[in-house]
Design an enzyme around this catalytic site. Structure first.
Site, PDB file in Angstrom:
ATOM      1  N   LYS A  79       0.976  -1.331   0.121  1.00 54.03           N
ATOM      2  CA  LYS A  79       0.059  -0.209  -0.812  1.00 54.03           C
ATOM      3  C   LYS A  79       0.904   1.135   0.269  1.00 54.03           C
ATOM      4  O   LYS A  79       1.951   1.623   0.722  1.00 54.03           O
ATOM      5  CB  LYS A  79      -1.022  -0.263   1.374  1.00 54.03           C
ATOM      6  CG  LYS A  79      -1.813   1.119   1.124  1.00 54.03           C
ATOM      7  CD  LYS A  79      -2.562   1.148   2.549  1.00 54.03           C
ATOM      8  CE  LYS A  79      -3.820   2.097   2.865  1.00 54.03           C
ATOM      9  NZ  LYS A  79      -4.839   2.244   4.062  1.00 54.03           N
ATOM     10  N   SER A 154      -9.873   2.303   2.615  1.00 55.24           N
ATOM     11  CA  SER A 154      -9.017   2.834   1.942  1.00 55.24           C
ATOM     12  C   SER A 154      -7.749   1.729   0.596  1.00 55.24           C
ATOM     13  O   SER A 154      -7.250   1.757   0.339  1.00 55.24           O
ATOM     14  CB  SER A 154      -8.047   3.297   2.804  1.00 55.24           C
ATOM     15  OG  SER A 154      -7.334   3.071   3.531  1.00 55.24           O
ATOM     16  N   SER A 178      -9.900  -0.314   6.676  1.00 48.98           N
ATOM     17  CA  SER A 178      -9.426  -0.493   5.026  1.00 48.98           C
ATOM     18  C   SER A 178      -8.960  -1.561   4.917  1.00 48.98           C
ATOM     19  O   SER A 178      -8.010  -1.626   3.961  1.00 48.98           O
ATOM     20  CB  SER A 178      -8.553   0.843   5.184  1.00 48.98           C
ATOM     21  OG  SER A 178      -9.513   2.123   4.931  1.00 48.98           O
TER      22      SER A 178
HETATM   23  N1  GLN Z   1     -13.624   4.341   6.049  1.00 45.47           N
HETATM   24  C1  GLN Z   1     -12.532   5.146   7.202  1.00 45.47           C
HETATM   25  C2  GLN Z   1     -12.437   6.523   7.063  1.00 45.47           C
HETATM   26  O1  GLN Z   1     -12.687   6.528   6.786  1.00 45.47           O
HETATM   27  C3  GLN Z   1     -12.028   4.201   7.247  1.00 45.47           C
HETATM   28  C4  GLN Z   1     -10.402   4.628   6.820  1.00 45.47           C
HETATM   29  C5  GLN Z   1      -9.564   3.255   6.927  1.00 45.47           C
HETATM   30  O2  GLN Z   1      -9.762   2.418   7.575  1.00 45.47           O
HETATM   31  N2  GLN Z   1      -8.071   3.519   6.835  1.00 45.47           N
HETATM   32  O3  GLN Z   1     -12.273   6.731   8.671  1.00 45.47           O
END
Ligand code: GLN
Length: 475
Positions: A79, A154, A178
């Site tokens: 990532k 994400s 994410s």
């Molecule tokens: N959807 C969540 C956010 O936007 C989690 C994102 C994540 O786990 N990085 O914060």
């Protein structure tokens, strides 16, 4: 079997038997990326030179040593919020569009030590803020199962890279869901470790009390291999722990599985519910005992998360000031101008929204009403899980209320995007480990079962997931 269909464990066996070399395997993946990634866009950068060098080094080891690590010579994706020395690391943001990592994250050091092969850096929502990769400054990652749909976020690029056979396994990160959400949307296995199980050193920080790096792969066995390789205490991350993970013997017969009743009350797509209920039924057929548990503070979780995560983000993103890192305004006349212009041009709408929310919630006069209150509620959420785990070994729940949604469907509606974390966020606020296991499909869209465990019970989760993987494959 095709090289790209091999699991990590199978690829290792193949390398051991000299059926193919790491260079051949790596070239097969690089060719797949060339052919497929134009339509998927899982990768922001392909590190071809690095990959081929690492494959060559791995082949030397494979030729000269009888025993070598399972990860040796096997290609992965990383990532693009995790630093790989000498490679660009953008966090999906224009502000870091040209930033080159000066050192390796601890997890990368560990993979390199085992002579893993890094194929490239995968797409993500900007600074990991999002649930669909639509917030990336560099375009959306499409779902390999249906190109009109999102891959989740994400870590959408990470999940799609595995699902599209563009990497054998991937590293993602999970702050509120994410790893698990994109794993569920793309039909791969993804593990969010206990907070502190894996070093965060070299992960670009979003919300430091929640962020964790974790593995994504085709099978539970592969996820375990990668988790074993990356976990452990790190002197560079004071929140990492030296927990000794012992292997767990688990049978479904007699296993107490908690079903959090609040997770099935409203908002869940009936087709998703059907798949989760089917997994529950299959476990029951094997002798597992379902125990209804209550997590009464679940209803506050999204509100609580969307105070705490933006507060931490607003502090963490303060370092991107146009002076220390990345994009820097050349036209500003004074220091304040550099800050304003660099941040104004560098950050996309979602990080800006979070910086505003976070800064407001932390400001004098509002701190007690928002941040302090959210921390108190977080403790209540933690207590809910603690109570429930007195009665059960693991819990089963959905990962997300819906399967992968259409690209564009929620991108102008931040609140409905935030609700995607409804089942994954509480786990993070409590700091618990959880895994997403492919459990079925709605049409062509995969749906994941979430298996939640108690602190540092990754091996129990993995053992249960491995049994469920078999049971669900039997149909
Ligand atoms: N959807 C969540 C956010 O936007 C989690 C994102 C994540 O786990 N990085 O914060």
């Amino acid at each position: 079997m095709e090289l790209l269909d091999l699991t990590l464990q199978q690829a290792h066996e193949g390398l051991k038997k000299k059926e193919f070399s790491s260079t051949e395997l790596t070239k097969a993946y690089l060719a797949q990326i060339k052919n497929e990634d134009q339509k998927i866009h899982a990768y922001l950068a392909v590190t071809e030179n690095l990959a081929l060098e690492q494959a060559e080094a791995a082949d030397k080891i494979i030729l000269s040593q009888k025993e070598f690590s399972v990860l040796t010579g096997i290609p992965n994706s990383i990532k693009d919020a995790i630093l790989v020395e000498g490679e660009k690391c953008t966090a999906g943001s224009k502000i870091l569009g040209h930033y080159v990592a000066p050192y390796d994250a601890t997890v990368i050091k560990k993979l390199k030590k085992q002579n893993a092969v890094i194929l490239g850096k995968t797409n993500l929502d900007e600074f990991a803020m999002g649930a669909s990769t639509e917030n990336s400054a560099f375009g959306v990652t499409k779902n390999p199962h249906d190109l009109a749909r999102v891959s989740g976020g994400s870590s959408g690029g990470a999940a799609a890279s595995v699902a599209a056979k563009e990497a054998c396994y991937a590293l993602g990160s999970d702050t509120g869901g994410s790893i698990r959400l994109p794993a569920s949307f793309c039909g791969v296995v993804g593990l969010n470790p206990t907070y502190g199980a894996v070093s965060r050193f070299g992960l670009i920080a979003f919300a430091s009390s929640l962020d964790q790096i974790g593995p994504m792969a085709k099978t539970v066995e592969d996820v375990k291999i990668v988790f074993d390789a990356i976990s452990g205490k790190d002197a560079n991350d004071a929140t990492s722990t030296d927990y000794k993970f012992e292997d767990e013997e688990v049978v479904l017969k007699g296993l107490k599985i908690g079903i959090p009743k609040e997770y099935f009350e409203k908002g869940i797509d009936p087709e998703v519910e059907k798949i989760i209920n089917n997994a529950i039924k299959k476990a029951e057929e094997q002798g597992a005992k379902m125990v209804s548990v209550s997590l009464p503070n679940t209803k506050y979780s999204t509100a609580c998360y969307y105070i705490i995560a933006p507060c931490e983000a607003s502090a963490n993103l303060a370092r991107f000031d146009g002076i220390k890192y990345g994009l820097s305004s050349q036209s500003a006349e004074d220091l304040l101008g550099v800050y304003l212009e660099s941040r104004g041009a560098g950050f996309g709408p979602e990080p800006k929204r979070r910086i505003l929310i976070g800064t407001h919630a932390l400001s004098a006069g509002y701190y007690d009403a928002y941040y302090k209150k959210a921390q108190e509620v977080r403790e209540l959420i933690r207590q809910d899980f603690k109570e429930a785990f007195k009665k059960v070994d693991v819990m089963f729940s959905p990962v997300s209320p819906v399967p992968a949604f259409n690209i564009g469907e929620k991108s102008n509606d931040p609140l409905s995007m935030y609700l995607m974390d409804i089942y994954t966020g509480p786990v993070k606020l409590a700091g618990l480990p959880a895994l997403s296991l492919p459990a079925g499909k709605v049409g062509k869209l995969p749906v994941g079962l979430q298996i939640i465990g108690n602190y540092f019970e990754e091996n129990k989760i993995l053992a249960v997931a491995s049994l469920m993987e078999k049971v669900l494959q039997l149909g």
